[in-house]
Enzyme design. Structure first.
Site, mmCIF file in Angstrom:
data_model
loop_
_atom_site.group_PDB
_atom_site.id
_atom_site.type_symbol
_atom_site.label_atom_id
_atom_site.label_comp_id
_atom_site.label_asym_id
_atom_site.label_seq_id
_atom_site.Cartn_x
_atom_site.Cartn_y
_atom_site.Cartn_z
ATOM 1 N N ASN A 103 0.848 -1.305 0.020
ATOM 2 C CA ASN A 103 0.077 0.072 -0.086
ATOM 3 C C ASN A 103 0.784 1.183 -0.033
ATOM 4 O OD1 ASN A 103 -2.258 1.664 0.382
ATOM 5 N ND2 ASN A 103 -1.854 1.884 2.621
ATOM 6 N N HIS A 105 1.174 5.043 1.500
ATOM 7 C CA HIS A 105 0.272 6.154 2.373
ATOM 8 C C HIS A 105 0.954 7.480 2.168
ATOM 9 C CE1 HIS A 105 -1.996 7.138 5.889
ATOM 10 N NE2 HIS A 105 -0.879 7.702 6.110
#
Ligand code: GRF
Length: 202
Positions: A103, A105
């Site tokens: 992911n 961020h």
């Protein structure tokens, strides 16, 4: 070729950065883009590249949480990339694809992460904290928001930033460098978990 699925919820600028990165062209193939939003900008980008788009959620033609794992397995994926995806990935998917989901961020984890910390909320929290640096983090995904092991980070100076929007702009620029870099390292088998840390070897 590394077979990738990308999960998105928004405009898709990170997806575009992956698709346009010259060094990824011969290393990866994005086989499908998944989103919880059927009309997001990222889907338009995917379609303009001829990439299959799949809508997540309940209802006709959508992939439910219950069917997601089976669907993903059928794509024979090597990596799943969350690029602006706002939902939690079901725990059975996280378990099956351990250390195969990453992911991005838009802040320096472990600060400014967790539930509700997305989009401008993150940059507003960073701005109001009076922090002098922010940046982007790419991490492995586990069952909690923004908690998996950190793979790579890039900082930006925000000491003179005048608004959360200005921080968002600066961070986005480094996101577009960092995410393709990590995917490239992944495709080249240079990411390892050793001594309880995720590291990229050169
Ligand atoms: C990015 O800032 C990403 O880090 C965050 O959501 C934003 C998505 O932007 N999780 P985009 O859809 O890739 O343009």
């Amino acid at each position: 070729m590394l077979r990738l699925a990308v999960f998105v919820s928004g405009r898709g600028s990170n997806l575009k950065a992956i698709l346009e990165h010259p060094e990824l062209k011969n290393l990866i193939e994005i086989v499908a883009v998944f989103s919880d939003k059927s009309d997001c900008g990222a889907f338009q980008i995917a379609r303009s590249y001829g990439i299959e788009t799949r809508v997540l959620g309940k209802g006709e033609g959508r992939i439910s949480n219950e069917n997601l794992l089976e669907t993903l397995k059928n794509y024979k994926l090597n990596l799943i990339v969350l690029a602006g995806y706002l939902k939690l990935v079901p725990v059975e998917v996280v378990r099956e694809f351990e250390n195969l989901i990453i992911n991005i961020h838009p802040a320096l984890l472990p600060s400014f992460g967790g539930k509700g910390m997305y989009g401008i909320n993150v940059h507003t929290a960073v701005f109001n904290s009076s922090a002098k640096v922010s940046g982007a983090t790419v991490h492995f995904v586990d069952a909690e928001y923004d908690k998996g092991k950190i793979i790579a980070q890039k900082c930006v100076d925000i000491s003179d930033a005048k608004s959360p929007e200005e921080i968002a702009e600066r961070v986005l620029r480094v996101e577009h460098q960092l995410l393709p870099e990590v995917i490239k390292a992944f495709a080249e088998n240079r990411i390892f978990v050793e001594n309880n840390r995720a590291i990229i070897k050169s």
